[in-house]
Design an enzyme around this catalytic site. Structure first.
Site, PDB file in Angstrom:
ATOM      1  N   TYR A 110      -5.842  -2.952  -4.968  1.00 50.64           N
ATOM      2  CA  TYR A 110      -4.809  -4.080  -5.006  1.00 50.64           C
ATOM      3  C   TYR A 110      -4.219  -3.674  -3.918  1.00 50.64           C
ATOM      4  O   TYR A 110      -3.034  -2.990  -3.465  1.00 50.64           O
ATOM      5  CB  TYR A 110      -5.166  -5.030  -5.345  1.00 50.64           C
ATOM      6  CG  TYR A 110      -4.265  -6.343  -5.129  1.00 50.64           C
ATOM      7  CD1 TYR A 110      -5.498  -7.470  -4.079  1.00 50.64           C
ATOM      8  CD2 TYR A 110      -2.685  -6.389  -4.469  1.00 50.64           C
ATOM      9  CE1 TYR A 110      -4.634  -8.283  -3.827  1.00 50.64           C
ATOM     10  CE2 TYR A 110      -2.975  -7.925  -3.929  1.00 50.64           C
ATOM     11  CZ  TYR A 110      -3.950  -8.421  -3.436  1.00 50.64           C
ATOM     12  OH  TYR A 110      -3.330 -10.318  -2.871  1.00 50.64           O
ATOM     13  N   TRP A 112      -2.943  -5.390   0.898  1.00 53.44           N
ATOM     14  CA  TRP A 112      -2.682  -5.613   2.386  1.00 53.44           C
ATOM     15  C   TRP A 112      -3.515  -4.234   3.611  1.00 53.44           C
ATOM     16  O   TRP A 112      -3.659  -4.957   4.204  1.00 53.44           O
ATOM     17  CB  TRP A 112      -1.854  -6.936   2.385  1.00 53.44           C
ATOM     18  CG  TRP A 112      -1.753  -8.074   2.632  1.00 53.44           C
ATOM     19  CD1 TRP A 112      -2.087  -8.946   1.263  1.00 53.44           C
ATOM     20  CD2 TRP A 112      -2.310  -9.245   3.581  1.00 53.44           C
ATOM     21  NE1 TRP A 112      -2.608 -10.110   1.060  1.00 53.44           N
ATOM     22  CE2 TRP A 112      -2.216 -10.099   2.558  1.00 53.44           C
ATOM     23  CE3 TRP A 112      -1.742  -9.637   4.265  1.00 53.44           C
ATOM     24  CZ2 TRP A 112      -2.416 -11.473   2.998  1.00 53.44           C
ATOM     25  CZ3 TRP A 112      -1.568 -10.560   5.430  1.00 53.44           C
ATOM     26  CH2 TRP A 112      -1.878 -11.837   4.089  1.00 53.44           C
TER      27      TRP A 112
HETATM   28  P1  PGD Z   1       1.938  -4.676   0.866  1.00 54.66           P
HETATM   29  O1  PGD Z   1       3.590  -4.210   0.767  1.00 54.66           O
HETATM   30  O2  PGD Z   1       1.469  -5.367   2.077  1.00 54.66           O
HETATM   31  O3  PGD Z   1       2.093  -5.300  -0.888  1.00 54.66           O
HETATM   32  O4  PGD Z   1       1.183  -6.928  -2.310  1.00 54.66           O
HETATM   33  P2  PGD Z   1       0.667  -5.210  -1.030  1.00 54.66           P
HETATM   34  O5  PGD Z   1       0.694  -4.496  -2.036  1.00 54.66           O
HETATM   35  O6  PGD Z   1      -0.572  -6.018  -0.565  1.00 54.66           O
HETATM   36  O7  PGD Z   1       1.414  -3.434   0.202  1.00 54.66           O
HETATM   37  C1  PGD Z   1       0.368  -2.539   1.020  1.00 54.66           C
HETATM   38  C2  PGD Z   1       1.070  -0.611   1.409  1.00 54.66           C
HETATM   39  O8  PGD Z   1      -0.272  -0.480   2.590  1.00 54.66           O
HETATM   40  C3  PGD Z   1       2.297  -0.236   1.891  1.00 54.66           C
HETATM   41  O9  PGD Z   1       2.765   0.046   1.399  1.00 54.66           O
HETATM   42  C4  PGD Z   1       1.990   0.034   2.882  1.00 54.66           C
HETATM   43  O10 PGD Z   1       2.702   1.004   3.371  1.00 54.66           O
HETATM   44  C5  PGD Z   1       0.465   0.599   3.216  1.00 54.66           C
HETATM   45  N1  PGD Z   1      -0.472   0.785   3.691  1.00 54.66           N
HETATM   46  C6  PGD Z   1      -0.138   0.076   5.270  1.00 54.66           C
HETATM   47  N2  PGD Z   1      -0.828   0.642   6.406  1.00 54.66           N
HETATM   48  C7  PGD Z   1      -1.846   1.360   5.887  1.00 54.66           C
HETATM   49  C8  PGD Z   1      -2.790   2.658   5.704  1.00 54.66           C
HETATM   50  O11 PGD Z   1      -3.650   2.476   6.922  1.00 54.66           O
HETATM   51  N3  PGD Z   1      -3.245   3.032   4.859  1.00 54.66           N
HETATM   52  C9  PGD Z   1      -2.596   3.079   3.310  1.00 54.66           C
HETATM   53  N4  PGD Z   1      -4.069   3.719   2.757  1.00 54.66           N
HETATM   54  N5  PGD Z   1      -1.397   2.375   3.341  1.00 54.66           N
HETATM   55  C10 PGD Z   1      -1.438   1.673   4.129  1.00 54.66           C
HETATM   56  C11 PGD Z   1       1.413  -8.016  -2.008  1.00 54.66           C
HETATM   57  C12 PGD Z   1       0.990  -9.037  -2.726  1.00 54.66           C
HETATM   58  O12 PGD Z   1       2.229  -9.450  -4.062  1.00 54.66           O
HETATM   59  C13 PGD Z   1       0.803 -10.078  -3.017  1.00 54.66           C
HETATM   60  S1  PGD Z   1      -0.390 -10.765  -1.652  1.00 54.66           S
HETATM   61  C14 PGD Z   1       1.338 -11.298  -3.213  1.00 54.66           C
HETATM   62  S2  PGD Z   1       1.357 -12.807  -2.351  1.00 54.66           S
HETATM   63  C15 PGD Z   1       2.413 -11.732  -4.470  1.00 54.66           C
HETATM   64  N6  PGD Z   1       3.588 -12.109  -4.167  1.00 54.66           N
HETATM   65  C16 PGD Z   1       4.694 -12.001  -4.923  1.00 54.66           C
HETATM   66  C17 PGD Z   1       4.890 -12.874  -5.137  1.00 54.66           C
HETATM   67  O13 PGD Z   1       5.597 -14.596  -4.472  1.00 54.66           O
HETATM   68  N7  PGD Z   1       5.838 -13.194  -6.604  1.00 54.66           N
HETATM   69  C18 PGD Z   1       6.504 -11.693  -7.554  1.00 54.66           C
HETATM   70  N8  PGD Z   1       7.811 -11.549  -7.902  1.00 54.66           N
HETATM   71  N9  PGD Z   1       5.250 -10.945  -6.890  1.00 54.66           N
HETATM   72  C19 PGD Z   1       4.863 -10.761  -5.875  1.00 54.66           C
HETATM   73  N10 PGD Z   1       3.864  -9.845  -5.789  1.00 54.66           N
HETATM   74  C20 PGD Z   1       2.375 -10.343  -5.082  1.00 54.66           C
END
Ligand code: PGD
Length: 789
Positions: A110, A112
């Site tokens: 999972y 983004w």
């Molecule tokens: P991101 O920080 O977007 O968080 O959780 P998610 O895991 O999606 O992580 C994406 C990662 O992908 C980053 O570490 C980035 O460096 C890496 N990345 C970017 N581009 C690339 C690529 O091309 N290749 C590779 N291999 N890696 C890449 C998000 C999730 O967190 C979401 S959607 C929600 S809505 C939730 N919100 C909450 C909340 O409101 N409150 C709490 N306590 N916790 C939450 N967690 C959830």
């Protein structure tokens, strides 16, 4: 002086990246009326020392071989060659799949990742596992909307119809008299949309509506959840109590004869059941304004006055994602819909229910007639799934049964997890428990651009390129601009894109052709573009060929004004356009949900006491909401994100009255703690926060003082140390990370320095650096658009 420019895109906006000698400047897309400050996060990250520079293997895994290991998260790394990394990963995947089949591999992955649609990391993982080992255990739903996406189809229809195709901002600006938003409409949330967002229009629409006289009412513990432009009112509710408030609004509407009985009779099922519940006929408890006032902290008079404000007005009800990211999160979503129905609004121009309006930049927009296709993921040969937020339960309780959406499923025995494009040590709850869960694996493989906490728990780390270092196409079904994402820099160190990494691994597993279909990344982009172009031609829309699109950088796509169509069509003709629910109507009572016999999500919406309530030991609610300075945890080391911290630590906000009682002053470092651990954060005093509430956004990279502690302390300020790892209900098992309860005290000792952006110890780094001859790891070499393609 050499100056070059390339078009590019991100989840938070389109832009051109401009290079002057060694300086990278980001210039927002000229068509964006309100660009996001998050774009600044790109400016300093390309060659930041926290980037992953080369493939690395965890020492314990390399020395002892695969297997459960409690030292994950506290071990050092050994830099290895690509050849060795490929060989180790391919051999381990083959071993696990040979012994346990795809059922032993978790590929939910999972996250983004980044905006480009081809290098979408999760799709790449899925395609790789499908084509090489025949499938994987998958995850369903999202951390954003786990509860809503499961309950909405039972009671009204698919979430995409109620959110992405909900009533549009344009319609709201033209017709709506009252926007009642539970959870607010914060621009920090709508500045983001997966795949890209070339035009930020929410602020403008709110301004337009307010100027016409629309009344915005935000129900939230935080005043800042409603932008100033809306000129609205703030109802400061206790966190997690909106369901009680809405029940009281319904009770008031009914008691005063203001409920639209003809709409309820014609378009809904079960209103009489809910009325019996409101009147206490089920259990003797009347759910009126006085009852709700004691729960939600809003006076009975205010609740009744709110009901009066809604009566007879063109009203849109919205319920933010955040409300359902909490215990029993299904209930406020269901009740928001019922409130709209009781007001007789669904299907009217600018009226009704628009789930999660403002929670993402996708919502309230129009759709492209044809969008850029997704990378085909191939066929998953097995049907094993978990709700996405059950990852730790799955790893800690293999073979145990669990409930999900009317099914009784079993957790698989996972040996290997493959993660790319996500950060579970950002997104999951109770991080000490998550660490224990990950320690059960034989092997964790992670592709990352930087040393996030997830990368630091991996056994094999593949260095992934950042979006600025490769070609891709940025686009979203609700964004009329398709963006050619032209690279502006050479890959950092030895980083490669996920597609190249998987192609090489597939080759070693004898499946290269199946994975690549003989195409390079550029050929895939042209192939996918051509598919979109052909579909546009079918509707008599001509767009240039791929090469021309690539040169011009931006393509405008035709859109359709489809906002609110499901409920509009239903209202116009309920016989011929029934809703896709069992009754074809809005289900205020759902026989299907009742038939699941879940005490925590019965057949009609209810108020259920949460397990987590403030008490003497934990007198504050902690709101762990979305950050304003980055997307989730992405680019937390970026310029803008860092500029919003204090002394390198995340900022929490609390009311001055609460702070005074605790002897806490502006700028103090505080320790926020509960039975799961503690975090350090810097205090900002704010009257925009309800008393009794501490707000600490998510996304500060997890930085434990002792990673192996049972109750870790995060010195950087990651609230998921404190949040509880439990599903919303047996129905959806959604994430409940938004709210927990905590104690707060001033931290009087010398606060430990934050080390989140310092890479772990890596042996062999120097040797690899030497091999990188000419490709510096500390200063990125830029490329010009001429040789970008
Ligand atoms: P991101 O920080 O977007 O968080 O959780 P998610 O895991 O999606 O992580 C994406 C990662 O992908 C980053 O570490 C980035 O460096 C890496 N990345 C970017 N581009 C690339 C690529 O091309 N290749 C590779 N291999 N890696 C890449 C998000 C999730 O967190 C979401 S959607 C929600 S809505 C939730 N919100 C909450 C909340 O409101 N409150 C709490 N306590 N916790 C939450 N967690 C959830």
């Amino acid at each position: 002086m050499s100056v070059t420019r390339a078009m590019h895109s991100s989840h938070w906006g389109a832009f051109s990246a401009r290079r002057e000698n060694d300086r990278l400047t980001i210039v927002p897309f000229s068509g964006d009326p309100d660009p996001s400050p998050l774009l600044q996060n790109f400016e300093n990250v390309l060659s930041h020392p926290v980037r992953v520079a080369m493939p690395c293997v965890r020492r314990g895994w390399l020395e002892n071989g695969p297997g459960p290991d409690a030292r994950r998260g506290a071990d050092e790394y050994i830099a290895v060659s690509w050849e060795d990394a490929y060989a180790l990963a391919a051999k381990e995947l083959k071993r696990v799949a040979d012994e346990g089949g795809p059922e032993a591999v978790f590929g939910g992955s999972y996250g983004w990742s980044s905006a480009g649609r081809f290098h979408h990391a999760q799709s790449q993982v899925h395609r790789f596992l499908n084509t090489t080992i025949g499938g994987y255990v998958r995850s369903v739903n999202s951390y954003s909307s786990g509860a809503a996406s499961v309950i909405l189809p039972h009671i009204v229809g698919d979430m995409n119809e109620i959110a992405r195709r909900g009533v549009s901002w344009k319609e709201i600006a033209q017709h709506t008299e009252v926007v009642l938003s539970f959870g607010g409409l914060a621009l920090k949330n709508s500045q983001v949309a997966s795949g890209g967002l070339s035009e930020h229009t929410e602020r403008g629409f709110m301004q337009q509506a307010a100027a016409r006289g629309t009344r915005f009412i935000s129900v939230s513990p935080l005043q800042s959840d409603l932008p100033e432009e809306a000129q609205g009112e703030w109802l400061a509710i206790c966190p997690g109590t909106d369901a009680a408030l809405i029940l009281a609004l319904l009770s008031t509407l009914y008691q005063r004869g203001w409920s639209d009985e003809s709409f309820l009779a014609r378009y809904c099922t079960g209103w009489e059941t809910l009325v019996a519940y409101l009147n206490g006929e089920e259990d003797g408890q009347v759910r009126d304004a006085a009852w709700a006032a004691a729960i939600c902290g809003i006076t009975a008079e205010k609740i009744e006055a709110l009901a009066e404000q809604l009566h007879g007005k063109r009203t849109i009800i919205s319920v933010a994602h955040s409300l359902q990211r909490a215990e029993h999160g299904e209930q406020p979503v269901w009740l928001g819909l019922v409130l709209a129905a009781a007001l007789g609004q669904p299907g009217l121009p600018g009226g009704g229910f628009s789930y999660a309006l403002g929670a993402l930049g996708h919502y309230g927009k129009h759709h492209n007639r044809v969008s850029f296709p997704a990378l085909p993921q191939g066929k998953n040969g097995i049907d094993r799934l978990i709700p996405v937020a059950s990852i730790a339960d799955m790893l800690l309780h293999p073979g145990e049964k669990f409930h999900y959406n009317g099914r009784h499923l079993t957790y698989p025995h996972i040996k290997l997890a493959w993660w790319a494009g996500g950060n579970p040590f950002h997104h999951h709850q109770d991080l000490a428990r998550l660490r224990r869960a990950f320690s059960k694996l034989d092997t964790l493989i992670v592709h990352e651009v930087a040393w996030t906490a997830t990368a630091r728990h991996a056994d094999i780390v593949f260095p992934a390129t950042m979006t600025l270092e490769r070609e891709d196409v940025g686009g979203a079904p609700t964004d009329r601009h398709l963006i050619a994402m032209q690279p502006v820099a050479q890959p950092y160190g030895e980083a490669k894109d996920d597609y190249t990494i998987f192609s090489e691994l597939a080759r070693r597993l004898g499946k290269e052709q199946a994975f690549t279909e003989g195409r390079s990344a550029r050929q895939w982009l042209a192939h996918l573009y051509q598919q979109m172009r052909a579909k546009l031609q079918d509707i008599a829309v001509n767009v240039p060929d791929f090469d021309t699109f690539w040169q011009q950088g931006v393509l405008e796509l035709p859109q359709t004004e489809d906002g609110g169509r499901l409920l509009r069509n239903f209202r116009a003709d309920p016989q011929h356009s029934p809703l896709p629910t069992p009754s074809g109507k809005i289900e205020i009572y759902s026989a299907r949900l009742a038939g699941f016999h879940y005490a925590d999500c019965p057949g009609h919406p209810v108020w259920l006491e949460p397990v987590q309530k403030p008490d003497d030991a934990h007198p504050f609610w902690l709101l762990a909401n979305q950050p304003a300075s980055r997307l989730h945890s992405q680019l937390d080391f970026g310029r803008y994100s860092v500029s919003q911290k204090r002394e390198g630590r995340e900022v929490c906000r609390m009311h001055p009255d609460d702070a005074q009682q605790k002897g806490i002053g502006e700028g103090d470092v505080v320790e926020i703690f509960n039975q799961r651990g503690s975090v350090l954060a810097c205090v900002q005093l704010s009257r925009q926060v309800r008393t009794g509430v501490v707000q600490l956004p998510t996304g500060a990279w997890y930085d434990p003082v002792d990673p192996l502690a049972d109750k870790p302390q995060c010195r950087h300020g990651n609230p998921n140390v404190l949040t509880r790892d439990a599903g919303t209900s047996s129905l959806s098992q959604g994430c409940t990370g938004q709210i927990t309860v905590v104690q707060v005290r001033r931290y009087d000792r010398v606060a430990p320095a934050v080390r989140a952006f310092t890479p772990p110890r890596i042996s062999g780094l120097k040797e690899v650096q030497a091999q990188c001859s000419g490709r510096s790891l500390s200063s990125n070499s830029f490329i010009s658009p001429d040789n970008a393609s």
